[in-house]
Design an enzyme around this catalytic site. Structure first.
Site, short mmCIF file in Angstrom:
data_model
loop_
_atom_site.label_atom_id
_atom_site.label_comp_id
_atom_site.label_asym_id
_atom_site.label_seq_id
_atom_site.Cartn_x
_atom_site.Cartn_y
_atom_site.Cartn_z
N SER A 42 0.87 -1.18 0.00
CA SER A 42 0.00 0.00 0.00
C SER A 42 0.90 1.23 0.00
O SER A 42 1.52 1.56 1.00
CB SER A 42 -0.89 -0.01 1.25
OG SER A 42 -1.65 1.17 1.33
N HIS A 154 -4.44 -5.50 2.94
CA HIS A 154 -3.54 -6.51 3.50
C HIS A 154 -4.22 -7.84 3.77
O HIS A 154 -3.60 -8.76 4.30
CB HIS A 154 -2.90 -5.99 4.80
CG HIS A 154 -1.79 -5.02 4.57
ND1 HIS A 154 -1.05 -4.48 5.59
CD2 HIS A 154 -1.29 -4.48 3.44
CE1 HIS A 154 -0.14 -3.65 5.10
NE2 HIS A 154 -0.28 -3.64 3.79
N GLU A 163 -5.10 -2.14 9.26
CA GLU A 163 -4.34 -2.71 10.38
C GLU A 163 -4.99 -2.36 11.72
O GLU A 163 -5.34 -1.20 11.96
CB GLU A 163 -2.90 -2.21 10.38
CG GLU A 163 -2.09 -2.57 9.15
CD GLU A 163 -0.70 -1.97 9.17
OE1 GLU A 163 -0.25 -1.53 10.25
OE2 GLU A 163 -0.06 -1.93 8.11
N GLU A 204 2.49 -9.11 7.48
CA GLU A 204 3.11 -8.49 8.63
C GLU A 204 2.88 -9.27 9.92
O GLU A 204 3.08 -8.77 11.02
CB GLU A 204 2.61 -7.05 8.77
CG GLU A 204 3.00 -6.20 7.57
CD GLU A 204 2.48 -4.78 7.62
OE1 GLU A 204 1.85 -4.40 8.63
OE2 GLU A 204 2.70 -4.04 6.65
N ASP A 241 -4.56 1.58 11.55
CA ASP A 241 -4.11 2.11 10.27
C ASP A 241 -5.24 1.87 9.29
O ASP A 241 -5.48 0.75 8.85
CB ASP A 241 -2.83 1.42 9.80
CG ASP A 241 -2.40 1.88 8.40
OD1 ASP A 241 -3.03 2.81 7.85
OD2 ASP A 241 -1.43 1.31 7.86
N GLU A 285 -3.80 6.07 11.95
CA GLU A 285 -2.93 6.37 10.82
C GLU A 285 -3.74 6.44 9.53
O GLU A 285 -4.64 5.63 9.31
CB GLU A 285 -1.87 5.27 10.70
CG GLU A 285 -0.92 5.40 9.52
CD GLU A 285 0.01 4.21 9.39
OE1 GLU A 285 0.43 3.92 8.26
OE2 GLU A 285 0.31 3.58 10.42
N ASP A 312 0.87 8.86 6.75
CA ASP A 312 1.75 7.97 6.01
C ASP A 312 1.69 8.31 4.53
O ASP A 312 2.54 9.03 4.01
CB ASP A 312 1.36 6.51 6.26
CG ASP A 312 2.17 5.53 5.42
OD1 ASP A 312 3.22 5.91 4.89
OD2 ASP A 312 1.75 4.35 5.28
N LYS A 337 9.21 6.07 6.76
CA LYS A 337 9.62 4.94 5.94
C LYS A 337 10.76 5.40 5.04
O LYS A 337 10.53 6.14 4.07
CB LYS A 337 8.45 4.44 5.08
CG LYS A 337 7.30 3.84 5.87
CD LYS A 337 6.14 3.49 4.94
CE LYS A 337 5.02 2.77 5.67
NZ LYS A 337 3.84 2.53 4.79
N HIS A 365 8.39 -0.22 9.17
CA HIS A 365 8.74 -1.23 8.18
C HIS A 365 7.88 -1.05 6.93
O HIS A 365 7.07 -0.13 6.84
CB HIS A 365 8.50 -2.62 8.77
CG HIS A 365 7.06 -2.88 9.11
ND1 HIS A 365 6.57 -4.11 9.47
CD2 HIS A 365 5.95 -2.06 9.14
CE1 HIS A 365 5.28 -4.06 9.70
NE2 HIS A 365 4.87 -2.82 9.50
N LYS A 388 6.90 0.77 14.24
CA LYS A 388 5.84 -0.08 13.68
C LYS A 388 6.52 -1.12 12.81
O LYS A 388 7.06 -0.79 11.75
CB LYS A 388 4.88 0.80 12.87
CG LYS A 388 3.76 0.05 12.19
CD LYS A 388 2.91 1.02 11.37
CE LYS A 388 1.86 0.27 10.56
NZ LYS A 388 1.08 1.18 9.70
#
Length: 424
Positions: A42, A154, A163, A204, A241, A285, A312, A337, A365, A388
């Site tokens: 993503s 995800h 998430e 993840e 998230d 997030e 993000d 990131k 990550h 994270k």
């Protein structure tokens, strides 16, 4: 005088089985260090470009072009430079590329060399990486965000949010927080199994049960926390998230498929406010789309003095975009990131800008990771206070946690912020 004697790269595999770049830097004193670049699923549209081959190999995802750029153009310019001048090394690669998003060399080529150079310099000086990058001030152990239930892009389930995470905020040190999260994770697995749902894990390490709504994952997590013997909201808090850019339809509405609803920005903000009133959520997030700055303004005014609002896709670790967000009072935290921006130096610039303006920073990550633990050292070096990097499952995720355990044992005055980053 120690100098960079050789630079090269090769193609290796990440945790999703896709190719990525491993860069190696050799110094004149014989030091040799490597770094492996992660890759996201993503992604924000303003991220630095990850160069892929686009041919028949690996379904077009090969990185031989990026590898060749390291072996030729980058190596030609970096050989002879000092490895201890990270800014010069990174600026040289940026000059070679000549674009604003590394579309020529590839951010995956540049970042690999940038990280390998920092690691080689640290090894050459017989220093741990966090100490080399952060100096004597590197002493903050990050509060982890553990992604334990997946949805959205995800997962192949009915949950809209990407998430659902737990954060061990009510502990004295990193070790105790990590242990608590692991115990919650294993209790969650038992609960999901009792629901006759799959306990297979995603990219993840989180589970992806087919739950009925966007609230049910929170409710199941609370059961797992309580079953593990911890106090929800006091010792363990919840973070989301949403990845809201993935929810927007052609008319600009946010589509919650699990609830058969289309919401405006303002309505979605009220949806979050209601969730936060019912559950101990301390961080959201990407609550709105990367393009919905007006909506972000509403969200920040509504919840910005109560919880952490992380950008993000909104900020993509880009200092100029973060500066715009600061000036417009958008969000209050930046997800970090390194591969979104392309080099160690540029990542550090973004972190310093955020910290000077009282924005929290969360080192992160990507969903396509490796055994490389660079971001663990990086989080401590820059005193980010949060990291994270997935659930306490899968080797590429635990590589970061295990490295943090090592770092914590080395720092005499290690500080674990607990609830501090979320106090306003």
């Amino acid at each position: 005088m120690v100098y960079i004697d050789n630079v090269y790269a090769d193609e290796v595999l990440d945790s999703r089985g896709n190719p990525t770049v491993r860069a190696t830097v050799i110094l004149s004193d014989g030091t040799k260090e490597s770094a492996i670049v992660p890759s996201g699923a993503s992604t924000g549209k303003r991220e630095a470009l990850e160069l892929r081959d686009g041919d028949e190999r690996f379904l077009g995802k090969g990185v031989l072009k990026a590898v060749e750029n390291v072996n030729s153009q980058i190596a030609d310019e970096l050989i002879g430079l000092s490895p201890y001048n990270q800014a010069e090394v990174d600026a040289t690669m940026k000059d070679i590329d000549g674009t604003n998003n590394y579309s020529k060399l590839g951010a995956n080529a540049v970042l690999g060399v940038s990280m390998a150079t920092a690691r080689a310099a640290a090894t050459s000086l017989n220093m741990p990486l966090y100490r080399y990058l952060g100096g004597a001030n590197a002493m903050t152990m990050p509060v982890p965000m553990f992604n334990i239930i997946n949805g959205g892009e995800h997962a192949n389930n009915s949950v809209d949010f990407q998430e659902y995470m737990i954060m061990p905020v009510g502990f004295e040190n990193f070790n105790d927080g990590l242990r608590a999260a692991s115990e919650v994770y294993h209790n969650l697995k038992k609960i999901i199994d009792e629901m006759n749902e799959s306990t297979a894990v995603g990219d993840e390490g989180g589970f992806a049960p087919n739950l009925k709504s966007n609230e049910e994952p929170i409710q199941v997590i609370i059961k797992a926390v309580e079953k593990a013997g911890y106090k929800i909201g006091e010792q363990i808090a919840i973070a989301l998230d949403v990845a809201a850019s993935e929810l927007v339809n052609e008319s600009g509405k946010y589509v919650l498929k699990s609830e058969n609803r289309e919401l405006s920005s303002k309505e979605l903000v009220e949806y979050y406010a209601d969730l936060c009133s019912k559950y101990p959520i301390i961080s959201i997030e990407d609550g709105l789309s990367e393009d919905d700055w007006d909506g972000w303004k509403i969200l920040t005014e509504k919840l910005g003095n109560k919880i952490q609002l992380v950008g993000d896709d909104l900020f993509v670790t880009n200092a100029s975009i973060v500066a715009e967000g600061i000036s417009k009072k958008i969000a209050n935290s930046v997800l970090i990131k390194p591969n979104q921006i392309g080099s160690v130096s540029e990542t550090m610039l973004t972190i310093r800008l955020a910290q000077r303006n009282n924005y929290n920073c969360v080192m992160s990550h990507r969903s396509g990771e490796s055994e490389d633990s660079f971001i663990a050292d990086f989080a401590v070096a820059l005193n980010c206070g949060q990291i994270k990097t997935g659930a306490t499952s899968r080797g590429e995720r635990n590589a970061k946690y295990n490295r943090l355990l090592e770092i914590g044992a080395e720092i005499a005055y290690a500080e674990y912020l607990g609830k501090a980053p979320f106090s306003k």
